[in-house]
Design an enzyme around this catalytic site. Sequence first.
Site, PDB file in Angstrom:
ATOM      1  N   HIS A 112     -32.276  20.995   8.911  1.00 27.13           N
ATOM      2  CA  HIS A 112     -32.463  19.815   8.060  1.00 27.13           C
ATOM      3  C   HIS A 112     -31.197  19.453   7.269  1.00 27.13           C
ATOM      4  O   HIS A 112     -31.100  18.353   6.726  1.00 27.13           O
ATOM      5  CB  HIS A 112     -33.671  19.992   7.127  1.00 27.13           C
ATOM      6  N   ASP A 142     -36.037  25.477  12.083  1.00 23.29           N
ATOM      7  CA  ASP A 142     -35.122  24.903  11.102  1.00 23.29           C
ATOM      8  C   ASP A 142     -33.766  25.613  11.142  1.00 23.29           C
ATOM      9  O   ASP A 142     -33.196  25.962  10.104  1.00 23.29           O
ATOM     10  CB  ASP A 142     -35.711  24.962   9.691  1.00 23.29           C
ATOM     11  N   SER A 215     -29.908  25.434   0.754  1.00 21.06           N
ATOM     12  CA  SER A 215     -30.441  25.449   2.112  1.00 21.06           C
ATOM     13  C   SER A 215     -29.363  25.810   3.121  1.00 21.06           C
ATOM     14  O   SER A 215     -28.281  25.232   3.122  1.00 21.06           O
ATOM     15  CB  SER A 215     -31.030  24.078   2.478  1.00 21.06           C
TER      16      SER A 215
END
Length: 474
Positions: A112, A142, A215
């Site tokens: 992402h 992911d 992230s």
Amino acid sequence: MLNRTRLAARFTGLLLLSQVLVVRAALPDFTPLVERASPAVVNISARQAVTSRAGRVPMPELEGLPPFFREFFERSIPQNPGQPDRGRQREAQSLGSGFIISSDGYVLTNNHVVADATEIMVRMTDRRELQAKVVGADPRADIALLKVEGQDLPAVTLGKSSELKAGEWVLAIGSPFGFDRSVTAGVVSATGRSLSAESYVPFIQTDVAINPGNSGGPLFNLAGEVVGINSQIFTRSGGFMGLSFAIPIDVALDVADQLRTEGKVSRGWLGVAIQEVNRELAESFGLERPAGALVAQVLENGPAAKGGVRVGDVILSVNGQPISMAADLPHQIGALRPGKLARLEVVREGSRTTLEVAVGTLPEQGQELASAAEPEMEIDQGSKRLGVRVNELTPEQKQEWDLQSGVVISEIINGPAAMIGLRPGDIITHLNNHAINSVRTFTQVAEELPKHRSVSMRVLRQGRASFITFKLTD
């Protein structure tokens, strides 16, 4: 008297100081770890072409801000009443973290962070900026694998997430809100955590402070080895709340290896829809306690159907690994290579049996689940005990829902059916562990239902099947 008071105060002070020193001595010193590992942690900046929300005015002067602040300011801008109600193309920038896994320039991050990017820049701790290309990405896990040009680049030491235990110290390095090389520490709260029933990632849960921008960054153990990739947070405010989740490095490396060698990721697949086994369902299926994954749907001609799995089976283990919660099943099956045999221990009609299923290949996202398959025309009858009136399925209904048998509810009269939320149009395929192939069978099984014991019913509503339970008092 005064001397005694002073001596007591000094003694108390020394005691408190010794306790503080003992506590400080028990806490780990992360300094050497950070100095050794941080050069391999990178900041990732990805540019994407996005469509502005209708009526919003893009502000290029905000592009240098981290996404969290930029979005806050853009939301604060009033709508322009003279602007047409349509989106406008503009360039946006997302910030995240990543880490170098090999000296020749392979980088791991979250999918992402770089999804739909037109340009990706990797900035290192020595302020070098390297352009990256996407080798491959796996939205299900992911994970994205990037490549930058370079030799003898600093690389992290990789560990084994399978050896992690709850209570271990872990440390994260990343760029929360764009603040490079931020270090936060905490402990492992749990391993093998599922965030949804269809997740193929057994997440590591920690209480490490993770915020937007972290992230894709690494999660280290005390040995300085990467054991996870920080991926998600659970929050009601948009900030840290003590619930953060990391992708196990074992899973990430398997994905990265497949992306590098094959360009895609293949996972095992059974072709079933499952649901959790609660206390009432456990009683209905003859289990001592709630455990396993209840098979609510079986794809016709899918791997599970070919291996003999039936609707109503409760899968308790895969290749000897227990299935405590339904969400454990996708982890276990997804980790198998297509074509491998999976030995399933199942409970069927109160008895345990073992099935061998040749695992298939997980289809594209959105095509994993399908209707079940199971065999006529009678008159409209009903069961007073259940408070429901049912009809045979028409050929059109069978074709629409890919069914061979079952009955459709035409009317809810009263009683248990109304209490458990059944509706006209619901299709009943199983009752008390019996397949329902006609109205006559349904009526017969309904009349013989036991009292004061949990009874299961499989209901298909708009193509989705689930088991529900109820008890009869008369």
